[in-house]
Scaffold this motif. Structure first.
Motif, PDB file in Angstrom:
ATOM      1  N   ALA A 126       0.847  -1.197   0.000  1.00 43.29           N
ATOM      2  CA  ALA A 126       0.000   0.000   0.000  1.00 43.29           C
ATOM      3  C   ALA A 126       0.880   1.244   0.000  1.00 43.29           C
ATOM      4  CB  ALA A 126      -0.925  -0.005   1.220  1.00 43.29           C
ATOM      5  N   VAL A 127       0.373   2.319  -0.565  1.00 42.22           N
ATOM      6  CA  VAL A 127       1.142   3.558  -0.696  1.00 42.22           C
ATOM      7  C   VAL A 127       0.363   4.722  -0.105  1.00 42.22           C
ATOM      8  CG1 VAL A 127       2.191   5.177  -2.333  1.00 42.22           C
ATOM      9  CG2 VAL A 127       2.207   2.714  -2.822  1.00 42.22           C
ATOM     10  N   CYS A 128       1.046   5.516   0.687  1.00 41.61           N
ATOM     11  CA  CYS A 128       0.516   6.794   1.155  1.00 41.61           C
ATOM     12  C   CYS A 128       1.309   7.880   0.439  1.00 41.61           C
ATOM     13  CB  CYS A 128       0.702   6.955   2.673  1.00 41.61           C
ATOM     14  SG  CYS A 128      -0.459   5.974   3.649  1.00 41.61           S
ATOM     15  N   PRO A 129       0.610   8.819  -0.219  1.00 44.25           N
ATOM     16  CA  PRO A 129       1.342   9.867  -0.949  1.00 44.25           C
ATOM     17  C   PRO A 129       2.065  10.807  -0.011  1.00 44.25           C
ATOM     18  CG  PRO A 129      -1.003  10.331  -0.942  1.00 44.25           C
ATOM     19  CD  PRO A 129      -0.836   8.977  -0.311  1.00 44.25           C
ATOM     20  N   GLY A 130       3.108  11.423  -0.518  1.00 35.76           N
ATOM     21  CA  GLY A 130       3.832  12.418   0.258  1.00 35.76           C
ATOM     22  C   GLY A 130       2.976  13.662   0.456  1.00 35.76           C
TER      23      GLY A 130
END
Length: 132
Positions: A126-130
């Motif tokens: 999973a990715v959380c944006p900067g």
């Protein structure tokens, strides 16, 4: 943790030579000598390095959070750790800085708190944006 991470020279003079070496200046012009000297306590550390292969067979999923542009612990290390754990689940934070939790990303904070408080395991990768 630093002294337990791996072998360090036991002779203090070794640190002085390394801090003054051209390699330290070339690889990290602003912080090279500082980083070398910051390991000096390891010369006097009374215990041998203790980290080795991780063995967590049969554990519940373990959340690993990796920041893409972490100046201290590269994202590649987080990816490697999650893989070595066997049950590791990697959350990628697409931002800057050392550590992501509590750093202003609502996404990271919600995922970590959901994992710790409610046992909600995110999808691996999973990715959380900067932010910013």
């Amino acid at each position: 943790m630093n002294c337990a991470d791996g072998g360090h020279p036991r002779r203090p003079a070794t640190y002085g030579r390394a801090a003054a070496a051209a390699a330290a200046r070339e690889r990290a012009p602003r912080f090279g000598a500082y980083l070398v000297w910051s390991s000096l306590p390891c010369a006097y550390w009374p215990h041998p390095a203790a980290l080795g292969p991780l063995k967590v067979e049969g554990s519940a999923p373990i959340l690993v959070v990796g920041t893409e542009r972490d100046p201290v612990t590269p994202y590649a290390w987080a990816r490697k750790l999650a893989g070595a754990l066997g049950s590791g689940v990697l959350l990628r934070y697409g931002g800057d800085g050392h550590t992501a939790y509590g750093g202003g990303s609502r996404c990271v904070d919600e995922v970590v708190e959901g994992y710790l408080v409610a046992g909600v395991v995110p999808e691996d990768g999973a990715v959380c944006p900067g932010i910013g």
